[in-house]
Design a protein around this motif. Structure first.
Motif, mmCIF file in Angstrom:
data_model
loop_
_atom_site.group_PDB
_atom_site.id
_atom_site.type_symbol
_atom_site.label_atom_id
_atom_site.label_comp_id
_atom_site.label_asym_id
_atom_site.label_seq_id
_atom_site.Cartn_x
_atom_site.Cartn_y
_atom_site.Cartn_z
ATOM 1 N N ALA A 101 0.981 -0.844 -0.109
ATOM 2 C CA ALA A 101 0.206 -0.056 -0.012
ATOM 3 C C ALA A 101 0.873 1.104 0.141
ATOM 4 O O ALA A 101 2.088 1.257 0.515
ATOM 5 C CB ALA A 101 -0.857 0.067 1.262
ATOM 6 N N SER A 102 0.239 2.347 -0.625
ATOM 7 C CA SER A 102 1.015 3.604 -0.381
ATOM 8 C C SER A 102 0.854 4.235 0.895
ATOM 9 O O SER A 102 0.208 3.537 1.909
ATOM 10 C CB SER A 102 0.461 4.493 -1.538
ATOM 11 N N VAL A 108 -5.070 5.671 5.774
ATOM 12 C CA VAL A 108 -6.343 5.724 5.825
ATOM 13 C C VAL A 108 -7.131 4.150 5.778
ATOM 14 O O VAL A 108 -8.086 4.183 6.589
ATOM 15 C CB VAL A 108 -6.780 6.356 4.485
ATOM 16 N N VAL A 109 -6.568 3.370 5.402
ATOM 17 C CA VAL A 109 -7.202 2.070 5.545
ATOM 18 C C VAL A 109 -6.414 1.163 6.271
ATOM 19 O O VAL A 109 -7.010 0.210 7.183
ATOM 20 C CB VAL A 109 -6.883 1.175 3.805
ATOM 21 N N VAL A 110 -5.040 0.948 6.245
ATOM 22 C CA VAL A 110 -4.381 -0.211 6.966
ATOM 23 C C VAL A 110 -4.544 -0.016 8.587
ATOM 24 O O VAL A 110 -4.787 -1.053 9.436
ATOM 25 C CB VAL A 110 -3.133 -0.363 6.811
ATOM 26 N N MET A 129 4.003 -3.490 3.184
ATOM 27 C CA MET A 129 5.162 -3.072 2.425
ATOM 28 C C MET A 129 4.914 -2.002 1.299
ATOM 29 O O MET A 129 3.568 -1.868 1.186
ATOM 30 C CB MET A 129 5.752 -4.441 1.741
ATOM 31 N N PRO A 130 5.876 -1.029 1.043
ATOM 32 C CA PRO A 130 5.499 -0.059 0.029
ATOM 33 C C PRO A 130 5.053 -0.554 -1.303
ATOM 34 O O PRO A 130 5.431 -1.496 -1.642
ATOM 35 C CB PRO A 130 6.808 0.632 0.084
ATOM 36 N N VAL A 146 -2.456 -8.693 -1.306
ATOM 37 C CA VAL A 146 -3.630 -7.795 -1.879
ATOM 38 C C VAL A 146 -2.541 -6.465 -1.863
ATOM 39 O O VAL A 146 -1.798 -6.124 -1.118
ATOM 40 C CB VAL A 146 -4.341 -7.398 -0.703
ATOM 41 N N ILE A 147 -3.067 -5.728 -2.949
ATOM 42 C CA ILE A 147 -2.283 -4.385 -3.046
ATOM 43 C C ILE A 147 -3.455 -3.482 -3.081
ATOM 44 O O ILE A 147 -4.715 -3.656 -3.663
ATOM 45 C CB ILE A 147 -1.629 -4.237 -4.807
ATOM 46 N N ILE A 148 -3.228 -2.382 -2.170
ATOM 47 C CA ILE A 148 -4.221 -1.227 -2.246
ATOM 48 C C ILE A 148 -3.747 0.035 -2.833
ATOM 49 O O ILE A 148 -2.667 0.513 -2.530
ATOM 50 C CB ILE A 148 -4.676 -0.962 -0.731
ATOM 51 N N GLY A 149 -4.393 0.323 -3.904
ATOM 52 C CA GLY A 149 -3.664 1.370 -4.697
ATOM 53 C C GLY A 149 -4.673 2.134 -5.505
ATOM 54 O O GLY A 149 -5.795 1.667 -5.678
ATOM 55 N N PRO A 150 -4.400 3.302 -6.082
ATOM 56 C CA PRO A 150 -5.198 3.684 -7.112
ATOM 57 C C PRO A 150 -5.856 2.923 -8.213
ATOM 58 O O PRO A 150 -4.877 2.388 -9.134
ATOM 59 C CB PRO A 150 -4.765 5.258 -7.369
#
Length: 319
Positions: A101-102, A108-110, A129-130, A146-150
């Motif tokens: 995640a960024s 905001v999420v993690v 991890m970044p 899982v990747i959290i991103g735009p």
């Protein structure tokens, strides 16, 4: 190849373990004659006596002694399969998940996700991890769950939208711009900017929006990501454009002011989660993704960031 009647497996297991037809029949809830018939069929199938009399007891043949461990293992696997459920009990899960995640998504999420997991699945571990530097496409999912991103970036895999946010301007509460009755894009662009960057060749939504609007901001400071920007503008003449939800979480305790844009100038950012298609039906992965969605449904509802009464409008030559 001989046809295998899998219904005989429990009977074989009982006979090999108990070495007694009567007791094997009792365990299998069969009559003794039915168990004797099953033993006869098993003898024909394996072409071996399996059980032979030794005085008043039965003993296993050499073949039966060799096959017994395989039968025990098969029964254990059947037992495990029958214990599976269509839903996961998170309290019994001790899996370790890796999220990429960024800094924005992490804040905001993690953070609330970690709190939810602690309550619902105390044995689950989550490593963060970044997102910068991830392999392209599905290769990233070799070590990331899982990747959290735009949305709009080529992370690969399956995806689902999580929530929508928009950019706001953040500046020190003593910035002279806040004394004006009107604020325009030109006013914001003329102020020295602190800009968040995400690597070579990546144009962030606010920089792209300003370029499309025909205004060029003065970049006075460049940093990696958005998280540090509210701290950077405090006590300076800098202006930073950051997602609203991030500003709301970081501005508390800082002497900074959040300024919104008028609706027609809204700069949206849509966050999503990405995962490998092979994990779509994995129960633990489903639970993790549902937990992420549960957190994100509450994010906007809890948005209570105070904002400046004057909003930022279009450039003067378009008004």
């Amino acid at each position: 190849m001989k046809e295998v009647d899998m219904n005989l497996l429990p009977n074989l297991h009982a006979l090999l373990e108990l070495r007694n037809v009567s007791r094997a029949a009792e365990r299998a809830h069969l009559g003794q004659s039915a168990m004797s018939a099953a033993l006869a069929r098993l003898r024909r199938h394996f072409d071996d006596e399996l059980l032979v009399r030794a005085g008043r007891e039965y003993t296993l043949t050499a073949f039966a002694q060799n096959v017994a461990p395989a039968v025990e293992e098969a029964m254990a696997k059947v037992h495990d399969a029958m214990q599976m459920r269509s839903e996961l009990d998170p309290t019994d899960t001790d899996r370790t998940f890796v999220l990429a995640a960024s800094d924005y998504a992490t804040t905001v999420v993690v953070r609330p996700l970690r709190a939810l997991i602690t309550r619902q699945a105390p044995q689950v571990s989550v490593e963060i991890m970044p997102i910068v530097g991830l392999d392209a496409g599905l290769e990233a999912f070799g070590h990331v769950d899982v990747i959290i991103g735009p949305m709009g970036y080529d992370f690969g895999g399956s995806n689902r939208q999580l929530f929508r946010d928009e950019f706001v301007a953040v500046m020190d509460s003593a910035n002279p711009l806040l004394d004006r009755d009107q604020l325009t894009l030109e006013d914001i662009a003329s102020a020295p900017h602190a800009a968040g960057e995400f690597g070579p060749g990546v144009t962030t939504p606010p920089m792209q929006f300003l370029a499309d609007a025909g205004v060029t901001p003065v970049i006075a400071a460049r940093v990696s990501g958005w998280q540090i920007l509210p701290f950077l503008v405090e006590g300076t003449d800098l202006v930073a454009l950051v997602p609203r939800l991030l500003a709301g979480r970081l501005a508390t305790g800082l002497s900074v002011t959040v300024v919104e844009f008028v609706p027609e100038l809204e700069m949206p950012v849509v966050e999503a989660m990405y995962w490998h298609p092979l994990q779509t039906t994995d129960l633990a992965s489903i639970w993790l993704r549902e937990s992420i969605q549960q957190v994100c449904r509450k994010i906007r509802a809890e948005d209570t960031v105070p904002t400046h009464p004057v909003r930022i409008g279009p450039p003067r030559n378009t008004r």
